[in-house]
Scaffold this motif. Structure first.
Motif, PDB file in Angstrom:
ATOM      1  N   PHE A 219      34.968  10.127  58.894  1.00 52.60           N
ATOM      2  CA  PHE A 219      34.020  10.698  57.954  1.00 52.60           C
ATOM      3  C   PHE A 219      34.553  12.046  57.464  1.00 52.60           C
ATOM      4  O   PHE A 219      35.090  12.829  58.253  1.00 52.60           O
ATOM      5  CB  PHE A 219      32.661  10.902  58.617  1.00 52.60           C
ATOM      6  N   ARG A 220      34.388  12.288  56.170  1.00 47.45           N
ATOM      7  CA  ARG A 220      34.883  13.535  55.602  1.00 47.45           C
ATOM      8  C   ARG A 220      34.234  14.727  56.296  1.00 47.45           C
ATOM      9  O   ARG A 220      33.036  14.752  56.543  1.00 47.45           O
ATOM     10  CB  ARG A 220      34.598  13.607  54.100  1.00 47.45           C
ATOM     11  N   ASN A 221      35.035  15.726  56.617  1.00 47.40           N
ATOM     12  CA  ASN A 221      34.544  16.944  57.255  1.00 47.40           C
ATOM     13  C   ASN A 221      33.423  17.569  56.440  1.00 47.40           C
ATOM     14  O   ASN A 221      33.522  17.671  55.215  1.00 47.40           O
ATOM     15  CB  ASN A 221      35.674  17.960  57.406  1.00 47.40           C
ATOM     16  N   GLY A 222      32.363  18.013  57.097  1.00 46.38           N
ATOM     17  CA  GLY A 222      31.260  18.663  56.407  1.00 46.38           C
ATOM     18  C   GLY A 222      29.932  18.249  56.999  1.00 46.38           C
ATOM     19  O   GLY A 222      29.863  17.403  57.895  1.00 46.38           O
ATOM     20  N   ARG A 223      28.854  18.835  56.491  1.00 44.10           N
ATOM     21  CA  ARG A 223      27.523  18.582  57.037  1.00 44.10           C
ATOM     22  C   ARG A 223      27.116  17.123  56.877  1.00 44.10           C
ATOM     23  O   ARG A 223      26.584  16.507  57.804  1.00 44.10           O
ATOM     24  CB  ARG A 223      26.508  19.490  56.338  1.00 44.10           C
ATOM     25  N   THR A 224      27.359  16.556  55.695  1.00 45.57           N
ATOM     26  CA  THR A 224      26.999  15.153  55.468  1.00 45.57           C
ATOM     27  C   THR A 224      27.792  14.223  56.370  1.00 45.57           C
ATOM     28  O   THR A 224      27.252  13.286  56.964  1.00 45.57           O
ATOM     29  CB  THR A 224      27.232  14.767  53.999  1.00 45.57           C
ATOM     30  N   GLY A 225      29.099  14.487  56.476  1.00 44.01           N
ATOM     31  CA  GLY A 225      29.942  13.668  57.336  1.00 44.01           C
ATOM     32  C   GLY A 225      29.501  13.727  58.786  1.00 44.01           C
ATOM     33  O   GLY A 225      29.498  12.710  59.489  1.00 44.01           O
ATOM     34  N   GLU A 226      29.122  14.903  59.241  1.00 39.91           N
ATOM     35  CA  GLU A 226      28.668  15.056  60.623  1.00 39.91           C
ATOM     36  C   GLU A 226      27.368  14.293  60.863  1.00 39.91           C
ATOM     37  O   GLU A 226      27.198  13.638  61.893  1.00 39.91           O
ATOM     38  CB  GLU A 226      28.477  16.541  60.941  1.00 39.91           C
ATOM     39  N   LYS A 227      26.455  14.354  59.888  1.00 43.27           N
ATOM     40  CA  LYS A 227      25.187  13.629  60.002  1.00 43.27           C
ATOM     41  C   LYS A 227      25.423  12.123  60.075  1.00 43.27           C
ATOM     42  O   LYS A 227      24.848  11.427  60.913  1.00 43.27           O
ATOM     43  CB  LYS A 227      24.303  13.967  58.799  1.00 43.27           C
ATOM     44  N   LEU A 228      26.300  11.626  59.194  1.00 42.12           N
ATOM     45  CA  LEU A 228      26.581  10.190  59.181  1.00 42.12           C
ATOM     46  C   LEU A 228      27.301   9.751  60.448  1.00 42.12           C
ATOM     47  O   LEU A 228      27.034   8.670  60.980  1.00 42.12           O
ATOM     48  CB  LEU A 228      27.409   9.843  57.947  1.00 42.12           C
ATOM     49  N   MET A 229      28.211  10.583  60.935  1.00 43.07           N
ATOM     50  CA  MET A 229      28.939  10.230  62.150  1.00 43.07           C
ATOM     51  C   MET A 229      27.985  10.126  63.339  1.00 43.07           C
ATOM     52  O   MET A 229      28.078   9.188  64.152  1.00 43.07           O
ATOM     53  CB  MET A 229      30.025  11.257  62.440  1.00 43.07           C
ATOM     54  N   LYS A 230      27.052  11.057  63.443  1.00 42.34           N
ATOM     55  CA  LYS A 230      26.094  11.024  64.559  1.00 42.34           C
ATOM     56  C   LYS A 230      25.211   9.784  64.473  1.00 42.34           C
ATOM     57  O   LYS A 230      24.949   9.125  65.484  1.00 42.34           O
ATOM     58  CB  LYS A 230      25.246  12.289  64.560  1.00 42.34           C
ATOM     59  N   ALA A 231      24.778   9.457  63.257  1.00 45.65           N
ATOM     60  CA  ALA A 231      23.954   8.256  63.084  1.00 45.65           C
ATOM     61  C   ALA A 231      24.755   7.007  63.430  1.00 45.65           C
ATOM     62  O   ALA A 231      24.262   6.098  64.116  1.00 45.65           O
ATOM     63  CB  ALA A 231      23.440   8.186  61.652  1.00 45.65           C
ATOM     64  N   PHE A 232      25.987   6.960  62.965  1.00 46.44           N
ATOM     65  CA  PHE A 232      26.842   5.800  63.220  1.00 46.44           C
ATOM     66  C   PHE A 232      27.119   5.645  64.714  1.00 46.44           C
ATOM     67  O   PHE A 232      27.046   4.535  65.247  1.00 46.44           O
ATOM     68  CB  PHE A 232      28.148   5.954  62.455  1.00 46.44           C
ATOM     69  N   ASN A 233      27.438   6.745  65.386  1.00 44.85           N
ATOM     70  CA  ASN A 233      27.699   6.680  66.831  1.00 44.85           C
ATOM     71  C   ASN A 233      26.470   6.190  67.592  1.00 44.85           C
ATOM     72  O   ASN A 233      26.591   5.452  68.576  1.00 44.85           O
ATOM     73  CB  ASN A 233      28.136   8.048  67.355  1.00 44.85           C
ATOM     74  N   ALA A 234      25.284   6.611  67.133  1.00 40.45           N
ATOM     75  CA  ALA A 234      24.054   6.129  67.761  1.00 40.45           C
ATOM     76  C   ALA A 234      23.923   4.625  67.558  1.00 40.45           C
ATOM     77  O   ALA A 234      23.509   3.892  68.474  1.00 40.45           O
ATOM     78  CB  ALA A 234      22.846   6.860  67.176  1.00 40.45           C
ATOM     79  N   GLY A 235      24.288   4.147  66.371  1.00 46.22           N
ATOM     80  CA  GLY A 235      24.240   2.721  66.097  1.00 46.22           C
ATOM     81  C   GLY A 235      25.210   1.927  66.948  1.00 46.22           C
ATOM     82  O   GLY A 235      24.903   0.806  67.378  1.00 46.22           O
ATOM     83  N   LEU A 236      26.386   2.502  67.201  1.00 44.13           N
ATOM     84  CA  LEU A 236      27.372   1.822  68.042  1.00 44.13           C
ATOM     85  C   LEU A 236      26.840   1.556  69.448  1.00 44.13           C
ATOM     86  O   LEU A 236      27.202   0.564  70.085  1.00 44.13           O
ATOM     87  CB  LEU A 236      28.660   2.655  68.133  1.00 44.13           C
ATOM     88  N   GLN A 237      25.977   2.458  69.933  1.00 40.70           N
ATOM     89  CA  GLN A 237      25.406   2.297  71.274  1.00 40.70           C
ATOM     90  C   GLN A 237      24.412   1.138  71.334  1.00 40.70           C
ATOM     91  O   GLN A 237      24.075   0.668  72.423  1.00 40.70           O
ATOM     92  CB  GLN A 237      24.705   3.592  71.698  1.00 40.70           C
ATOM     93  N   LEU A 238      23.966   0.676  70.175  1.00 38.10           N
ATOM     94  CA  LEU A 238      22.947  -0.369  70.122  1.00 38.10           C
ATOM     95  C   LEU A 238      23.537  -1.764  69.896  1.00 38.10           C
ATOM     96  O   LEU A 238      22.795  -2.754  69.885  1.00 38.10           O
ATOM     97  CB  LEU A 238      21.946  -0.057  68.999  1.00 38.10           C
ATOM     98  N   ILE A 239      24.847  -1.848  69.717  1.00 41.22           N
ATOM     99  CA  ILE A 239      25.474  -3.149  69.442  1.00 41.22           C
ATOM    100  C   ILE A 239      26.586  -3.415  70.449  1.00 41.22           C
ATOM    101  O   ILE A 239      27.028  -2.507  71.167  1.00 41.22           O
ATOM    102  CB  ILE A 239      26.047  -3.205  68.006  1.00 41.22           C
ATOM    103  N   ASP A 240      27.045  -4.644  70.485  1.00 44.28           N
ATOM    104  CA  ASP A 240      28.156  -5.047  71.351  1.00 44.28           C
ATOM    105  C   ASP A 240      29.427  -5.097  70.503  1.00 44.28           C
ATOM    106  O   ASP A 240      29.730  -6.111  69.871  1.00 44.28           O
ATOM    107  CB  ASP A 240      27.859  -6.414  71.969  1.00 44.28           C
ATOM    108  N   VAL A 241      30.154  -3.997  70.462  1.00 39.97           N
ATOM    109  CA  VAL A 241      31.339  -3.890  69.613  1.00 39.97           C
ATOM    110  C   VAL A 241      32.363  -4.963  69.948  1.00 39.97           C
ATOM    111  O   VAL A 241      32.836  -5.693  69.064  1.00 39.97           O
ATOM    112  CB  VAL A 241      31.973  -2.487  69.739  1.00 39.97           C
ATOM    113  N   ASN A 242      32.715  -5.062  71.228  1.00 40.90           N
ATOM    114  CA  ASN A 242      33.732  -6.036  71.633  1.00 40.90           C
ATOM    115  C   ASN A 242      33.267  -7.469  71.384  1.00 40.90           C
ATOM    116  O   ASN A 242      34.064  -8.329  70.970  1.00 40.90           O
ATOM    117  CB  ASN A 242      34.077  -5.853  73.116  1.00 40.90           C
ATOM    118  N   GLY A 243      31.985  -7.727  71.622  1.00 38.78           N
ATOM    119  CA  GLY A 243      31.453  -9.062  71.427  1.00 38.78           C
ATOM    120  C   GLY A 243      31.486  -9.487  69.964  1.00 38.78           C
ATOM    121  O   GLY A 243      31.847 -10.625  69.649  1.00 38.78           O
TER     122      GLY A 243
END
Length: 258
Positions: A219-243
């Motif tokens: 994600f591009r460096n900056g406030r928006t990128g940080e917000k999206l990265m945090k949301a995305f990382n939270a989403g990763l915790q809710l799915i089975d990436v390897n599966g």
């Protein structure tokens, strides 16, 4: 009084109708990617295994995703300079990339090997042993830290191509001694590309692997990128990436082999 009521109602409807597209736009993330099968690509179901993981993670936290596929160099530049594009994937971590982007948590693993002609296997133990060979690489790709640092220092000779497919064809033609490639990508192209599949067995992966890299969304460096990265990382915790990735590969290769 009745006229004032209708004017109020009209104003309310207009406010709602104008606010909905704005809200929808804010919940849609645009990301750049490249043709890098089986992880990403225009001709792949769902645009690839990594695209399915990214879409599932963002969907889990209420975001839609638009993935735009470009040639590799343009994908990187779109993510870096086009403000409509929030980032790109998949990417390996590197100090150089961290100057411009924030790296998400892992969206998969990439096993990196050296593809060689089966009739001319290469014997090596350390990266320094590759100095005597001409190695095919893709222009602009990150490979592994040790390999890339020796290339940058001019200690390993490389021949650049614009894609992995061209690299593998160069190995087949004897124009380079070997090519750096992700193993899943090599397996996919060996089965799907007419030239490679017609000569299957002539290329193989050296048993000594170059490395294993985690893959990320940048994600591009900056406030928006940080917000999206945090949301995305939270989403990763809710799915089975390897599966998700493994199920995608299983179905993809089953269809290719038919």
């Amino acid at each position: 009084m009745l006229m004032r009521f209708f004017l109020f109602l009209l104003h309310a409807v207009l406010c709602v109708s104008l606010s909905v597209p704005v809200f929808a736009a804010e919940k849609t993330v645009v990301l750049a990617s490249l043709n890098w099968p089986p992880y990403t690509g225009t001709e792949l179901p769902g645009q690839g295994a990594s695209a399915e993981v990214v879409r599932a993670a963002f969907n889990a936290v209420g975001y839609d995703v638009e993935i735009r596929i470009f040639p590799w160099v343009r994908a990187f530049n779109e993510a870096r300079h086009n403000l409509d594009v929030a980032g790109y994937f998949p990417e390996y971590k590197s100090v150089e990339r961290e100057k411009y982007f924030l790296f998400s948590d892992r969206i998969g693993k990439s096993v990196i090997g050296l593809v060689e002609r089966s009739s001319a296997p290469v014997h090596w133990d350390e990266v320094a042993d590759l100095k005597k060979y001409l190695v095919g690489v893709v222009r602009g790709y990150v490979n592994t830290a040790s390999f890339d640092s020796m290339v940058k220092a001019g200690e390993i000779r490389v021949d650049e191509s614009v894609s992995d497919l061209f690299n593998l064809r160069k190995v087949l033609a004897g124009r380079v001694d070997m090519a750096v490639a992700d193993i899943n990508l090599f397996n996919y192209l060996s089965n799907s590309d007419e030239q490679l599949s017609s000569r299957k067995g002539e290329l193989s992966v050296n048993p000594h692997l170059l490395g294993i890299n985690d893959m990320h969304v940048c994600f591009r460096n900056g406030r928006t990128g940080e917000k999206l990265m945090k949301a995305f990382n939270a989403g990763l915790q809710l799915i089975d990436v390897n599966g998700i990735q493994q199920a995608y590969f299983n179905e993809l290769y089953e269809n290719i082999s038919k």
